[in-house]
Enzyme design. Structure first.
Site, PDB file in Angstrom:
ATOM      1  CB  VAL A   1      -0.923   0.031   1.245  1.00 30.38           C
ATOM      2  CG1 VAL A   1      -1.807   1.272   1.215  1.00 30.38           C
ATOM      3  CG2 VAL A   1      -1.775  -1.230   1.323  1.00 30.38           C
TER       4      VAL A   1
ATOM      5  N   GLY B   1       3.286   2.357  -1.876  1.00 28.80           N
ATOM      6  CA  GLY B   1       4.711   2.240  -2.209  1.00 28.80           C
ATOM      7  C   GLY B   1       5.618   2.335  -0.998  1.00 28.80           C
TER       8      GLY B   1
ATOM      9  CB  ILE C   1       3.885   5.994   2.363  1.00 31.77           C
ATOM     10  CG1 ILE C   1       4.085   7.062   1.295  1.00 31.77           C
ATOM     11  CG2 ILE C   1       3.337   6.603   3.647  1.00 31.77           C
ATOM     12  CD1 ILE C   1       2.792   7.784   0.899  1.00 31.77           C
TER      13      ILE C   1
ATOM     14  N   GLY D   1       7.562   2.033 -15.217  1.00 31.96           N
ATOM     15  CA  GLY D   1       7.405   0.890 -14.303  1.00 31.96           C
ATOM     16  C   GLY D   1       6.432   1.148 -13.165  1.00 31.96           C
TER      17      GLY D   1
ATOM     18  CE  LYS E   1      -1.383   0.143  -4.352  1.00 34.69           C
ATOM     19  NZ  LYS E   1      -0.957   1.089  -5.377  1.00 34.69           N
TER      20      LYS E   1
HETATM   21  N1  HSE Z   1       0.475   0.345 -10.143  1.00 34.89           N
HETATM   22  C1  HSE Z   1       0.689   0.788  -8.813  1.00 34.89           C
HETATM   23  C2  HSE Z   1       0.602   2.305  -8.796  1.00 34.89           C
HETATM   24  C3  HSE Z   1       2.030   0.310  -8.317  1.00 34.89           C
HETATM   25  O1  HSE Z   1       0.592   2.922  -9.864  1.00 34.89           O
HETATM   26  O2  HSE Z   1       0.523   2.882  -7.734  1.00 34.89           O
HETATM   27  C4  HSE Z   1       2.239   0.510  -6.842  1.00 34.89           C
HETATM   28  O3  HSE Z   1       1.331  -0.257  -6.088  1.00 34.89           O
END
Ligand code: HSE
Length: 440
Positions: free
Chosen positions: A134, A136, A138, A189, A207
């Site tokens: 959840v 990234g 943080i 990415g 999330k």
């Molecule tokens: N696809 C997700 C995003 C990756 O863009 O936030 C991170 O969970």
């Protein structure tokens, strides 16, 4: 020094390769921090020959992640493959059954099977860590799960999908098309393997369901989230929002109400002068409102190799530092068998402000009719703006934008349906909910 912690990494995409590189280049510093070395003992991915920027010497290679979970000489199984089912689910179950700690970044897996996996981990006295799932990099999982224990939560909301925030930001600031922004997010990415998961809001919903459980102590209920993505948001909406003092963000919101817990994911207007409105690009933000602490806002990188690897690394080092045989932190904030059934609040009873954009035929009485339908449903208006020309819809068209004071969703739906029935609308009305931060 204690024995080395032996890890296996399943999935060597953007995140897995970043993690492996960091573990190798910072091996000494990590060993000092944790009081023991962390060694990559095994990896699993699709293509063995590819150069991923780290040294595979001495690392066992598995084509099959399930075989790695079942047989590799490891203490921790790190799942970075993604997907709610298939190899990710099978290998994580196998690892836990075998007595391995697990670290995963897989929000889809946890949204679908989190309670079952938490029970399995807790029965075995294992850690199942998922900070990277959840927002990234943080540290919101640890914050809710550990740091804020004892608080009662009233609302949490946030920008939890970097891809969507990146698209909305670049559309607004550079006037780029939706499709071009999405392509760039994929190239960098950020996006999911199937980017419709990003833009239709599913990723945010996964999330949100995890954060809701951590905050409100209910079983994960990802399939009971009200969901709208951003594919319907036009540059006209973005500009109209800005003219009225708002910015559009895709928010996930969980809120305690008198009738249950609301969980909703939708494009949302936030006041331009709020902090969350300034959160741009791939950056994520999560706001948490609770009774003891008050209001907390966490902002940081939400997607991408290093940001996500940083969260995975924190999870791995927590395992390296944990004491064998000690009671482990409950996976979902409280022991999984004590999670309560999810009490869903009805979306039609949601209360808040609304932005309504209508493209109408330019004729006498339309403005009055719209105002009447609003009044008939007891909707009080904060502003009503009429644009004299809407070239995209032709010379005979006008755009009317309404911003309501707090009202009930059911009233807005009834009023909009009545307006549609009057016969002067050109195209579908656009309705966007407004969310107001408490103070920040
Ligand atoms: N696809 C997700 C995003 C990756 O863009 O936030 C991170 O969970």
């Amino acid at each position: 020094m204690a024995d080395a912690l032996k890890i296996g990494i399943a999935g060597l995409g953007t995140v897995g390769a970043s993690l492996a590189r960091i573990l190798q280049t910072r091996a000494n510093a990590l060993a000092v921090s944790c009081g023991r070395a962390i060694t990559i003992q095994a990896v699993s991915a699709r293509a063995k020959g590819k150069d991923r920027g780290f040294d595979l010497t001495g690392i066992a290679w598995y084509d099959d992640p399930v075989e790695m979970a079942e047989k590799a000489d490891i203490d921790v199984f790190i799942e970075l493959m993604g997907g709610a089912e298939g190899a990710a689910a099978v290998s994580v179950r196998a690892a836990l059954k075998r007595g391995l700690h697990v670290v995963t970044a897989n929000k889809a897996l946890l949204a679908a099977h989190g309670v079952e996996l938490a029970k399995l981990a807790e029965e075995k006295g294992l850690l199942l860590n998922y900070e990277a799932a959840v927002a990234g990099g943080i540290p919101v999982i640890k914050t809710l799960r550990e740091s804020l224990t004892g608080n009662h939560f009233s609302r949490l909301y946030g920008i939890m999908n970097g891809t969507c925030n990146y698209i909305l930001t670049r559309m607004e600031k550079e006037g780029l098309s939706f499709a071009d922004c999405l392509k760039e997010a994929q190239r960098l990415g950020y996006a999911e393997a199937d980017p419709t998961f990003d833009i239709e809001g599913n990723d945010t919903a996964h999330k949100l369901s995890i954060l809701t459980t951590l905050a409100f102590g209910n079983q994960i209920a990802a399939d009971q989230i009200y969901l709208e993505g951003i594919s319907n948001i036009s540059i006209d909406d973005i500009h109209a929002a800005r003219d009225l003092g708002y910015r559009i963000k895709l928010l996930g919101v969980a809120q305690k109400t008198a009738t249950g817990i609301e969980q909703r994911v939708h494009p949302t207007m936030v006041p331009l002068d709020s902090v969350i409105a300034q959160v741009d690009g791939v950056t994520n933000a999560v706001a948490i409102e609770s009774d003891i602490l008050g209001e907390l806002l966490m902002v940081g990188p939400g997607a991408g190799g290093n940001a996500t690897a940083s969260a995975v690394l924190g999870d791995v080092t927590d395992i390296a530092k944990s004491r064998p045989g000690a009671q482990q932190v409950p996976v979902l904030g409280r022991p999984a068998h004590l999670l309560e059934p999810y009490a869903q609040a009805e979306m039609t009873r949601h209360e808040g402000g609304y932005f309504i954009r209508l493209t109408v035929v330019d004729r006498t009485g339309v403005f009055a009719s719209i105002a009447t339908q609003m009044a008939n449903n007891n909707i009080s208006l904060e502003s009503i703006v009429q644009h004299s020309k809407t070239p995209a819809a032709g010379d005979q068209a006008k755009t009317i934008i309404l911003v309501t004071h707090a009202t009930m969703e059911s009233a807005v739906r009834t009023a909009v349906a009545a307006i549609k029935g009057e016969g002067y609308l050109l195209g579908e009305p656009q309705v966007i909910r407004i969310e107001r931060p408490k103070t920040v």
